[in-house]
Design a protein around this motif. Structure first.
Motif, short mmCIF file in Angstrom:
data_model
loop_
_atom_site.label_atom_id
_atom_site.label_comp_id
_atom_site.label_asym_id
_atom_site.label_seq_id
_atom_site.Cartn_x
_atom_site.Cartn_y
_atom_site.Cartn_z
N ARG A 1 -1.82 0.33 11.18
CA ARG A 1 -1.26 -0.09 9.89
C ARG A 1 0.16 -0.64 10.02
NH1 ARG A 1 -1.65 2.85 5.67
NH2 ARG A 1 0.35 2.28 4.76
N ASP A 2 0.88 -0.23 11.06
CA ASP A 2 2.25 -0.72 11.25
C ASP A 2 2.30 -2.02 12.03
OD1 ASP A 2 3.32 1.44 9.88
OD2 ASP A 2 3.50 2.67 11.68
N GLU B 1 0.78 -1.24 0.00
CA GLU B 1 0.00 0.00 0.00
C GLU B 1 0.81 1.29 0.00
OE1 GLU B 1 -2.29 2.18 3.26
OE2 GLU B 1 -3.66 0.60 2.64
N PRO B 2 1.92 1.40 0.74
CA PRO B 2 2.58 2.71 0.78
C PRO B 2 3.01 3.21 -0.60
CG PRO B 2 3.39 1.29 2.52
CD PRO B 2 2.54 0.43 1.63
N GLY B 3 3.26 4.52 -0.68
CA GLY B 3 3.65 5.14 -1.94
C GLY B 3 5.12 4.98 -2.28
N GLU C 1 8.86 10.88 16.14
CA GLU C 1 8.12 12.14 16.17
C GLU C 1 6.74 11.97 15.55
OE1 GLU C 1 7.72 16.19 17.23
OE2 GLU C 1 9.19 14.66 17.79
N LEU C 2 6.67 11.21 14.45
CA LEU C 2 5.38 10.95 13.83
C LEU C 2 4.45 10.22 14.81
CD1 LEU C 2 3.47 10.89 11.40
CD2 LEU C 2 4.60 8.78 10.66
N TYR C 3 4.99 9.19 15.47
CA TYR C 3 4.18 8.43 16.43
C TYR C 3 3.73 9.32 17.59
CZ TYR C 3 4.30 3.60 14.82
OH TYR C 3 4.07 2.43 14.15
N ARG D 1 -3.89 11.87 18.91
CA ARG D 1 -5.18 11.92 18.24
C ARG D 1 -6.20 10.99 18.92
NH1 ARG D 1 -5.64 13.81 13.06
NH2 ARG D 1 -7.27 12.22 12.69
N GLN D 2 -7.48 11.35 18.80
CA GLN D 2 -8.53 10.49 19.34
C GLN D 2 -8.60 9.16 18.61
OE1 GLN D 2 -12.21 12.75 19.28
NE2 GLN D 2 -11.78 13.63 21.30
N ASP D 3 -8.22 9.14 17.34
CA ASP D 3 -8.24 7.90 16.57
C ASP D 3 -6.85 7.27 16.49
OD1 ASP D 3 -6.98 9.72 14.91
OD2 ASP D 3 -8.10 9.17 13.10
N SER D 4 -6.04 7.45 17.52
CA SER D 4 -4.65 6.99 17.50
C SER D 4 -4.55 5.48 17.28
CB SER D 4 -3.94 7.36 18.80
OG SER D 4 -4.58 6.79 19.93
N ARG D 5 -5.46 4.72 17.85
CA ARG D 5 -5.40 3.26 17.69
C ARG D 5 -5.54 2.88 16.21
NH1 ARG D 5 -9.18 -1.18 20.91
NH2 ARG D 5 -8.21 -3.06 20.00
N LEU D 6 -6.46 3.54 15.52
CA LEU D 6 -6.65 3.29 14.09
C LEU D 6 -5.41 3.72 13.31
CD1 LEU D 6 -8.42 2.64 11.59
CD2 LEU D 6 -9.26 5.00 11.72
N GLN D 7 -4.84 4.89 13.64
CA GLN D 7 -3.72 5.40 12.88
C GLN D 7 -2.45 4.56 13.05
OE1 GLN D 7 -4.16 7.57 10.62
NE2 GLN D 7 -6.26 8.02 11.26
#
Length: 366
Positions: A191-192, A103-105, A174-176, A182-188
């Motif tokens: 993917r990893d 999936e990644p670009g 830093e990205l993590y 975020r409130q949707d941190s579990r979803l974000q």
């Protein structure tokens, strides 16, 4: 098919939501502004990859793992509620070309890094009322992902996450840090942490909803041969090499036929089955999957270089190329309608390769 006649009877009398009912699609404020911003961000990601590789790829699904040809077989004995759209109304067999991807670009991403995988399908010889964008080409384009939901769950979320990735993508801690706020941190972060299995053993999901004739559906592919199911315990290991997925896939398709059940999950409750937000799973215990067709793939070479080059340089799969009766729905799909042509246009410009709208499967090499 996998369900008994008594199960079909029970499912055929349920109250499914009509695709054009009130509140199926609810357009959020500032969506157009968010979509324009996402296009700019994806084009920037493509430009950065071009600066590294001197070749422009899509904003996602840049790494091809294999391309195969097969057929979609639709039975003639589906119950009335599944005979939706011209594609599933009658028995038929349709030529199909499919592409496996990561999936990644980044086209050079190591296969040993767990990430969502993609599966794209172009169905040929389809008859019926088509959207204008692909109206001259008798194909139905369908996209799948190895995860049932997408973290880019609507245009607003996609804008926020892509901005973070462009700003902090070179610095994962830093990205993590920002994603965890975020409130949707579990979803974000999910993917990893997806399982890194043999591609031929994976289940493939639409993630977002689509019109299904009179109704609304999500869809998926389920491996249906014993050989494929036996691969479900084969996990990528550090010693397997950075290109292990395409090597495993090529070996499999050289030596085995493959098959997948094509299943749909119908919308029954807008409060529990969101159409606008593609970051939540529809509960399959309450809203079961129902098989409607089978994808059949004969033995072949899945790593044909002429086929790979032609697909990457000239083709694209777009869910807005297809039947009106299978219209993409919700915020994720409205974003795709704007984003995909813009992403493709940049690729064709940078690579000096025209987009080719193939009308028959034999136009694809190999």
């Amino acid at each position: 098919m996998a369900l008994s006649s008594s199960q079909w009877a029970d499912l055929s009398v349920r109250k499914y939501v009509a695709w054009d009912a009130a509140n199926v699609e609810v357009f959020p404020p500032h969506e157009e502004e968010d979509m324009k911003a996402v296009i700019t961000l994806v084009n920037e990601m493509q430009q950065r990859q071009y600066d590294k590789a001197r070749h422009c790829y899509g904003g996602t699904h840049a790494r091809t793992q294999g391309i195969i040809k097969g057929k979609l077989v639709v039975p003639g004995d589906l119950p009335w509620h599944l005979k939706q759209s011209e594609l599933f109304r009658e028995a038929g067999e349709y030529p199909v070309a499919c592409r496996y991807s990561s999936e990644p670009g980044d086209p050079g991403i190591d296969d040993r890094i767990p990430q969502p995988r993609g599966f794209a399908m172009k169905i040929f010889n389809v008859k019926g009322e088509m959207f204008d964008a692909g109206g001259d080409d008798p194909t139905q384009d369908i996209e799948f992902n190895s995860t049932p939901v997408t973290e880019l769950a609507d245009a607003k979320t996609a804008r926020e996450i892509l901005e973070m990735r462009l700003t902090y993508g070179h610095d994962k801690p830093e990205l993590y840090k920002h994603l965890k706020e975020r409130q949707d941190s579990r979803l974000q972060l999910s993917r990893d942490n997806v399982p890194n299995y043999h591609l031929e053993s994976l289940q493939w999901y639409s993630q977002s909803p689509y019109r299904f004739g009179n109704f609304v559906m999500k869809f998926r592919l389920i491996p249906s041969t014993e050989t494929q199911c036996e691969l479900s315990n084969l996990t990528v290991k550090p010693e397997d090499g950075q290109d292990v997925l395409h090597r495993w896939l090529r070996e499999f398709h050289f030596n085995h036929d493959a098959a997948f059940l094509f299943e749909v999950q119908l919308l029954e409750n807008l409060d529990e089955q969101s159409v606008e937000y593609s970051g939540t799973v529809w509960d399959e215990k309450k809203y079961p999957w129902q098989p409607i067709a089978e994808l059949v793939i004969p033995k072949q070479d899945s790593w044909n270089l002429a086929r790979k080059t032609f697909w990457e340089d000239h083709m694209r799969v777009d869910p807005w190329h297809g039947l009106v009766s299978l219209q993409p729905l919700g915020g994720t799909n409205r974003l795709r309608r704007a984003l995909y042509p813009a992403s493709s246009a940049l690729r064709r410009k940078m690579n000096a390769r025209p987009e080719i709208h193939v009308k028959g499967i034999d136009e694809i090499p190999g």
